[in-house]
Scaffold this active site. Structure first.
Site, PDB file in Angstrom:
ATOM      1  CG  ASP A 180      -7.867  12.683 -14.127  1.00  0.00           C
ATOM      2  OD1 ASP A 180      -8.409  12.354 -15.200  1.00  0.00           O
ATOM      3  OD2 ASP A 180      -8.458  13.326 -13.241  1.00  0.00           O
ATOM      4  CG  ASN A 201      -5.070   9.855 -20.623  1.00  0.00           C
ATOM      5  OD1 ASN A 201      -4.028  10.296 -20.159  1.00  0.00           O
ATOM      6  ND2 ASN A 201      -5.408   8.569 -20.539  1.00  0.00           N
ATOM      7  CG  HIS A 242      -8.036   7.558 -23.679  1.00  0.00           C
ATOM      8  ND1 HIS A 242      -7.938   7.996 -22.377  1.00  0.00           N
ATOM      9  CD2 HIS A 242      -9.312   7.802 -24.062  1.00  0.00           C
ATOM     10  CE1 HIS A 242      -9.116   8.480 -21.988  1.00  0.00           C
ATOM     11  NE2 HIS A 242      -9.958   8.385 -22.993  1.00  0.00           N
ATOM     12  CG  ASN A 244     -13.153   5.967 -15.819  1.00  0.00           C
ATOM     13  OD1 ASN A 244     -11.986   5.767 -15.488  1.00  0.00           O
ATOM     14  ND2 ASN A 244     -13.746   7.125 -15.624  1.00  0.00           N
ATOM     15  NE  ARG A 252     -12.945  14.415  -8.326  1.00  0.00           N
ATOM     16  CZ  ARG A 252     -12.583  15.129  -9.380  1.00  0.00           C
ATOM     17  NH1 ARG A 252     -12.392  16.421  -9.277  1.00  0.00           N
ATOM     18  NH2 ARG A 252     -12.386  14.569 -10.546  1.00  0.00           N
ATOM     19  CG  MET A 253      -7.938  10.372  -2.301  1.00  0.00           C
ATOM     20  SD  MET A 253      -6.401   9.827  -3.080  1.00  0.00           S
ATOM     21  CE  MET A 253      -6.398   8.107  -2.582  1.00  0.00           C
TER      22      MET A 253
HETATM   23  C1  IPE Z   1      -7.647   9.571 -17.646  1.00  0.00           C
HETATM   24  O1  IPE Z   1      -7.929  10.612 -18.507  1.00  0.00           O
HETATM   25  C2  IPE Z   1      -7.894   8.225 -18.271  1.00  0.00           C
HETATM   26  C3  IPE Z   1      -9.122   7.568 -17.791  1.00  0.00           C
HETATM   27  C4  IPE Z   1      -9.818   7.928 -16.752  1.00  0.00           C
HETATM   28  C5  IPE Z   1      -9.587   6.424 -18.541  1.00  0.00           C
HETATM   29  P1  IPE Z   1      -9.402  11.134 -18.700  1.00  0.00           P
HETATM   30  O2  IPE Z   1     -10.059  10.329 -19.778  1.00  0.00           O
HETATM   31  O3  IPE Z   1     -10.125  11.182 -17.395  1.00  0.00           O
HETATM   32  O4  IPE Z   1      -9.165  12.598 -19.262  1.00  0.00           O
HETATM   33  P2  IPE Z   1      -9.746  13.952 -18.694  1.00  0.00           P
HETATM   34  O5  IPE Z   1      -9.546  13.929 -17.206  1.00  0.00           O
HETATM   35  O6  IPE Z   1     -11.179  13.991 -19.092  1.00  0.00           O
HETATM   36  O7  IPE Z   1      -8.923  15.007 -19.365  1.00  0.00           O
HETATM   37 MG    MG Z   2     -10.386  12.537 -15.842  1.00  0.00          MG
END
Ligand code: IPE
Ligand code: MG
Length: 254
Positions: free
Chosen positions: A30, A32, A48, A79, A209-210
């Site tokens: 988490d 990115n 990403h 997502n 969190r999970m």
């Molecule tokens: C994790 O990073 C990658 C995915 C869930 C695809 P995020 O995209 O959730 O990045 P943040 O948590 O918003 O910084």
């Molecule tokens: Mg995230």
């Protein structure tokens, strides 16, 4: 690698000697987008990309300390449904190119996929299926599972549905199924019933969190929350999480 960092890595590795190690580590990658913004990029897709490439390093560190089973959460079912389509498209593109490619080249891992593959574009689902096929017969390889389009509750629902379908086909009544239902009946219908449960789950980016990850499999897992964003997660952070895990397990067994 900076000399002090290298020294500290060596110290941590030695501290792990003799401690219980998890067989299976699951990672929630988490942060990115926050990492990208903090690093000054306007385009969060950079985060990403770094995140996808970072998994390769993480797998190397796991391999070095003898962890043979890793589950990496690439994208949740939520997502896929909720993020804007350009971002989801990019995540899928990275999965097809970077992730599928890495695992084909790296002979230390056999690939598995967990999730609702019908949520993915067919090109992504096919690239993953091809990579699973290409790595299936790797003798002595570890097991890498990519959780994508994944929901823990969804997995349990899919398992129950699969079990009921099977019972219906063999002519059992609902009353029979209900009377004989066991935890094992559900476990056997999970996406990857043969993998051991993860003893350790690591989540980066400071979120506590999970979030619907591996709902069934983590009832007895230790959880390590790490404040760093995923692309900034280092080998020493993994080794520290393993050291904490090792001490906790040791204390529990005494
Ligand atoms: C994790 O990073 C990658 C995915 C869930 C695809 P995020 O995209 O959730 O990045 P943040 O948590 O918003 O910084
Ligand atoms: Mg995230």
């Amino acid at each position: 690698m900076r000399p002090l960092y290298r020294l500290y890595t060596g110290v941590l590795r030695r501290q792990l000697a003799g401690l219980p190690m998890p067989q299976h580590v699951a990672i929630v990658m988490d942060g990115n987008r926050r990492w990208a913004r903090q690093a000054g990029y306007d385009d969060v897709r950079v985060g990403h990309r770094f995140g996808a490439e970072h998994l390769d390093q993480f797998l190397g560190w796991c391999g070095d300390v003898g962890i043979r089973c890793v589950t990496a959460w690439v994208a949740s079912a939520d997502n896929m449904r909720r993020r804007d389509s350009a971002e989801v498209d990019y995540l899928m593109q990275l999965t097809e190119t970077v992730l599928a490619d890495q695992v084909r080249r790296d002979h230390r891992w056999r690939l598995h996929v967990a999730g609702q593959l019908d949520l993915l574009p067919s090109s992504t689902a096919n690239a993953l299926k091809d990579a699973v096929e290409a790595t299936r017969d790797r003798a002595d390889a570890g097991d890498l599972t990519i959780a994508i389009g994944y929901s823990g509750r969804g997995e349990v629902v899919d398992a129950v549905r699969g079990m009921l379908d099977e019972a219906a086909m063999s002519g059992q009544s609902l009353a029979d199924v209900a009377a004989g239902l066991s935890e094992d009946d559900i476990r056997q219908h999970l996406y990857l019933p043969d993998l051991p449960d993860p003893e350790l789950v690591i989540r980066t980016s400071g979120e506590l969190r999970m979030s619907d990850f591996l709902l069934w499999q983590t009832t007895r897992s230790d959880i390590a929350f790490c404040d760093l964003y995923w692309p900034a997660f280092r080998e020493i952070d993994l080794l520290r999480a393993l050291r904490t895990y090792g001490h906790r397990r040791l204390d529990r067994n005494q």
